[in-house]
Design a protein around this motif. Structure first.
Motif, PDB file in Angstrom:
ATOM      1  N   ASP A 160       0.841  -1.207   0.000  1.00  0.00           N
ATOM      2  CA  ASP A 160       0.000   0.000   0.000  1.00  0.00           C
ATOM      3  C   ASP A 160       0.871   1.251   0.000  1.00  0.00           C
ATOM      4  N   ALA A 161       1.778   1.337  -0.957  1.00  0.00           N
ATOM      5  CA  ALA A 161       2.642   2.509  -1.056  1.00  0.00           C
ATOM      6  C   ALA A 161       1.858   3.777  -1.350  1.00  0.00           C
ATOM      7  N   ASP A 162       0.616   3.635  -1.788  1.00  0.00           N
ATOM      8  CA  ASP A 162      -0.228   4.806  -2.018  1.00  0.00           C
ATOM      9  C   ASP A 162      -0.627   5.488  -0.716  1.00  0.00           C
ATOM     10  N   ARG A 163      -0.368   4.839   0.431  1.00  0.00           N
ATOM     11  CA  ARG A 163      -0.700   5.432   1.731  1.00  0.00           C
ATOM     12  C   ARG A 163       0.490   6.144   2.369  1.00  0.00           C
ATOM     13  N   LEU A 164       1.573   6.287   1.649  1.00  0.00           N
ATOM     14  CA  LEU A 164       2.706   7.059   2.157  1.00  0.00           C
ATOM     15  C   LEU A 164       2.304   8.520   2.306  1.00  0.00           C
ATOM     16  N   LEU A 172      11.521   8.207   1.196  1.00  0.00           N
ATOM     17  CA  LEU A 172      11.754   7.064   0.313  1.00  0.00           C
ATOM     18  C   LEU A 172      12.435   7.502  -0.976  1.00  0.00           C
ATOM     19  N   LEU A 173      12.041   8.661  -1.504  1.00  0.00           N
ATOM     20  CA  LEU A 173      12.608   9.141  -2.767  1.00  0.00           C
ATOM     21  C   LEU A 173      14.119   9.297  -2.669  1.00  0.00           C
ATOM     22  N   LYS A 174      14.597   9.808  -1.549  1.00  0.00           N
ATOM     23  CA  LYS A 174      16.044   9.991  -1.389  1.00  0.00           C
ATOM     24  C   LYS A 174      16.777   8.652  -1.485  1.00  0.00           C
ATOM     25  N   ALA A 175      16.175   7.618  -0.892  1.00  0.00           N
ATOM     26  CA  ALA A 175      16.804   6.297  -0.944  1.00  0.00           C
ATOM     27  C   ALA A 175      16.743   5.706  -2.347  1.00  0.00           C
ATOM     28  N   VAL A 176      15.644   5.934  -3.053  1.00  0.00           N
ATOM     29  CA  VAL A 176      15.491   5.389  -4.404  1.00  0.00           C
ATOM     30  C   VAL A 176      16.401   6.125  -5.389  1.00  0.00           C
ATOM     31  N   GLU A 177      16.609   7.441  -5.157  1.00  0.00           N
ATOM     32  CA  GLU A 177      17.493   8.212  -6.036  1.00  0.00           C
ATOM     33  C   GLU A 177      18.951   7.769  -5.888  1.00  0.00           C
ATOM     34  N   GLU A 178      19.373   7.495  -4.665  1.00  0.00           N
ATOM     35  CA  GLU A 178      20.745   7.055  -4.400  1.00  0.00           C
ATOM     36  C   GLU A 178      20.689   5.746  -3.625  1.00  0.00           C
ATOM     37  N   PRO A 179      20.374   4.658  -4.304  1.00  0.00           N
ATOM     38  CA  PRO A 179      20.170   3.378  -3.604  1.00  0.00           C
ATOM     39  C   PRO A 179      21.456   2.823  -3.031  1.00  0.00           C
ATOM     40  N   HIS A 193      -0.751   6.363 -11.027  1.00  0.00           N
ATOM     41  CA  HIS A 193      -1.320   7.709 -11.040  1.00  0.00           C
ATOM     42  C   HIS A 193      -0.650   8.537  -9.951  1.00  0.00           C
ATOM     43  N   PRO A 194      -0.417   9.837 -10.193  1.00  0.00           N
ATOM     44  CA  PRO A 194       0.229  10.676  -9.172  1.00  0.00           C
ATOM     45  C   PRO A 194      -0.461  10.671  -7.820  1.00  0.00           C
ATOM     46  N   GLU A 195      -1.762  10.373  -7.778  1.00  0.00           N
ATOM     47  CA  GLU A 195      -2.438  10.292  -6.488  1.00  0.00           C
ATOM     48  C   GLU A 195      -2.035   9.042  -5.709  1.00  0.00           C
ATOM     49  N   ASP A 196      -1.516   8.042  -6.408  1.00  0.00           N
ATOM     50  CA  ASP A 196      -1.080   6.811  -5.755  1.00  0.00           C
ATOM     51  C   ASP A 196       0.425   6.793  -5.506  1.00  0.00           C
ATOM     52  N   VAL A 197       1.196   7.157  -6.524  1.00  0.00           N
ATOM     53  CA  VAL A 197       2.659   7.171  -6.417  1.00  0.00           C
ATOM     54  C   VAL A 197       3.159   8.459  -7.051  1.00  0.00           C
ATOM     55  N   SER A 198       4.048   9.147  -6.355  1.00  0.00           N
ATOM     56  CA  SER A 198       4.551  10.416  -6.889  1.00  0.00           C
ATOM     57  C   SER A 198       5.287  10.188  -8.205  1.00  0.00           C
ATOM     58  N   VAL A 199       5.249  11.204  -9.047  1.00  0.00           N
ATOM     59  CA  VAL A 199       5.866  11.098 -10.375  1.00  0.00           C
ATOM     60  C   VAL A 199       7.369  10.860 -10.244  1.00  0.00           C
ATOM     61  N   ILE A 201       9.064   9.317  -7.813  1.00  0.00           N
ATOM     62  CA  ILE A 201       9.349   7.924  -7.435  1.00  0.00           C
ATOM     63  C   ILE A 201       9.058   6.999  -8.609  1.00  0.00           C
ATOM     64  N   ARG A 202       7.942   7.241  -9.289  1.00  0.00           N
ATOM     65  CA  ARG A 202       7.564   6.404 -10.435  1.00  0.00           C
ATOM     66  C   ARG A 202       8.646   6.417 -11.505  1.00  0.00           C
ATOM     67  N   SER A 203       9.259   7.560 -11.741  1.00  0.00           N
ATOM     68  CA  SER A 203      10.250   7.668 -12.817  1.00  0.00           C
ATOM     69  C   SER A 203      11.518   6.875 -12.540  1.00  0.00           C
ATOM     70  N   ARG A 204      11.710   6.464 -11.293  1.00  0.00           N
ATOM     71  CA  ARG A 204      12.925   5.739 -10.924  1.00  0.00           C
ATOM     72  C   ARG A 204      12.662   4.251 -10.672  1.00  0.00           C
ATOM     73  N   CYS A 205      11.469   3.797 -11.002  1.00  0.00           N
ATOM     74  CA  CYS A 205      11.088   2.410 -10.750  1.00  0.00           C
ATOM     75  C   CYS A 205      10.685   1.713 -12.049  1.00  0.00           C
ATOM     76  N   ARG A 206      10.818   0.421 -12.048  1.00  0.00           N
ATOM     77  CA  ARG A 206      10.279  -0.400 -13.130  1.00  0.00           C
ATOM     78  C   ARG A 206       8.899  -0.892 -12.709  1.00  0.00           C
ATOM     79  N   VAL A 207       7.941  -0.773 -13.597  1.00  0.00           N
ATOM     80  CA  VAL A 207       6.548  -1.104 -13.273  1.00  0.00           C
ATOM     81  C   VAL A 207       6.215  -2.515 -13.748  1.00  0.00           C
ATOM     82  N   VAL A 208       5.581  -3.283 -12.857  1.00  0.00           N
ATOM     83  CA  VAL A 208       5.072  -4.611 -13.209  1.00  0.00           C
ATOM     84  C   VAL A 208       3.554  -4.560 -13.063  1.00  0.00           C
TER      85      VAL A 208
END
Length: 429
Positions: A160-164, A172-179, A193-199, A201-208
């Motif tokens: 439920d990452a949409d509840r962050l 979390l973004l800082k960790a994902v940017e520099e893992p 959707h931006p209401e669920d996951v910020s743009v 964070i989304r841009s740095r992830c692979r979507v399944v």
């Protein structure tokens, strides 16, 4: 022997993607010359095949080497409707990454401990309340920066990452940017959707992307894995609308079936303003009772454990002084438990609204004479009668009223107000 992906129902494309990524992750470890517990490996497993492929390519043979890192990345987002298996996919992928064979065999210590929730390098965040706070996320990111104790991967699963909260998302973004090296983040959310996951964070992830499994696939897994009778499994799979967990609950829990029957009886009860408000009260009270029952045991156990840890019942020197400072910690626990109960109540209410939406969907398809199977086969006759009485427009308005109620509750409108407004809309049509 079933592998770690066996419980991921109707998601063949996603499973293929995750298998390839796990194989690539194993190649990354080999390329980094990290120790691999090959003593227990089966020479016929996929990791051994990968090694042979690499050797063959190096020797100029015809085998194709696995490119270390191809298909593998440090951050993933699993999306899909409720019941599609987002958290199941994340846990299975984590197990495959920790598998000593690199394939997700399902029987090695890495797979077994990950699926059991006891692996030292796999951390799970599941919101007990309405959101995930920044304090919890900062602590998690700090722990995730440590070196994997097992020599493979440090995995963080966020259900439920949409509840962050916004602050938690920034942490979390800082960790994902520099893992950190060999740390993998697995996020589960309804959509990108931006209401669920910020743009960002989304841009740095692979979507399944996961899809809603078919009723046939859900029924098959209920029969094969849970030993449920085929006719009951087929009914539960259709009634749950592709939600595996809800289908299992309906098939095995008589109280869940009684609650569903009470919800599907609502359309017959709406004969006036008074009955509409009574139906709203009954729905809210049923959700509250179900939520209270679901958290009562865990709440009592947590409170008893905390009191024991704070010295409750002690008779030695200093016992009285130890308990004097416990009021603040008990208050914090009660606050967390109240938040969890609120979340459980909303989840129970949402399940009821999904069942009610299914009824009006059946009425709409009946009014349109659409060649589709009903969601609720046991109320198909009633839904057909409603469709004839209301016509397509009336059935559609009622369906929209239920969906608007779900959206209002998700937007933090008080559940009683939202449900009362819905019931009046259902009565008026």
């Amino acid at each position: 022997m079933p592998d770690v992906f066996a419980d991921l129902v109707g998601q063949d494309d996603a499973v293929d993607t995750l298998r390839r990524a796990a194989a690539s992750a194993a190649a990354v470890l080999r390329a980094a010359h990290l120790p691999a517990p090959s003593a227990t490996a089966d020479p016929d497993d996929d990791l051994a095949a990968l090694a042979e492929a690499d050797e063959g390519a190096a020797a100029g043979g015809t085998a194709t080497a696995v490119d270390p890192g191809a298909g593998m990345t440090h951050a993933w987002i699993f999306t899909g409707p409720p019941g599609s298996g987002r958290s199941v996919a994340a846990r299975a992928f984590a197990a495959a990454l920790q598998c000593v064979h690199g394939t997700g065999c399902g029987v090695c210590p890495g797979c077994h401990t990950t699926l059991a929730g006891t692996h030292a390098d796999v951390r799970l965040v599941a919101p007990e309340g309405l959101s995930i706070g920044v304090g919890e996320m900062r602590a998690l990111v700090l722990r995730a920066a440590s070196t994997p104790s097992g020599g493979r991967w440090q995995v963080v699963i966020i259900e439920d990452a949409d509840r962050l909260t916004e602050a938690a998302g920034n942490a979390l973004l800082k960790a994902v940017e520099e893992p950190p090296p060999r740390t993998v983040f697995l996020l589960c959310a309804p959509s990108t959707h931006p209401e669920d996951v910020s743009v960002t964070i989304r841009s740095r992830c692979r979507v399944v992307p996961l899809r809603q499994p078919s009723a046939v696939a859900v029924a098959d897994v209920l029969v094969r894995r849970d030993g449920i009778a085929p006719d009951v499994a087929q009914w539960a799979a259709a009634a749950a609308q592709g939600h595996v967990g809800r289908a299992r609950r309906l098939a095995r829990d008589p109280e869940a079936r009684q609650r569903r029957d009470a919800v599907l009886a609502v359309p017959r009860r709406l004969t006036g303003v008074g009955t509409a408000l009574d139906a709203a009260s009954a729905l809210i009270e049923a959700a509250e009772a179900e939520a209270a029952a679901s958290v009562a045991e865990s709440d009592a156990a947590e409170r008893a454990a905390l009191q024991t840890a704070l010295g409750a019942g002690g008779t030695g020197r200093g016992a009285a002084g130890a308990t004097r400072g416990s009021a603040g910690q008990l208050k914090d626990l009660e606050k967390r438990q109240k938040s969890r109960a609120t979340r459980a109540q909303r989840d129970a209410l949402d399940r009821a609204l999904v069942d009610l939406a299914g009824f009006y969907r059946d009425a709409l398809t009946s009014a349109l004479r659409a060649p589709v199977a009903p969601v609720h086969t046991d109320t198909a006759t009633l839904a057909e009668a409603g469709g004839q009485k209301w016509a397509p427009e009336g059935a559609l308005r009622r369906l929209e009223a239920v969906l608007e109620c779900r959206a209002a509750i998700e937007a933090n409108v008080k559940p009683r107000i939202a449900v009362e407004a819905m019931m009046l809309s259902l009565w008026r049509g």
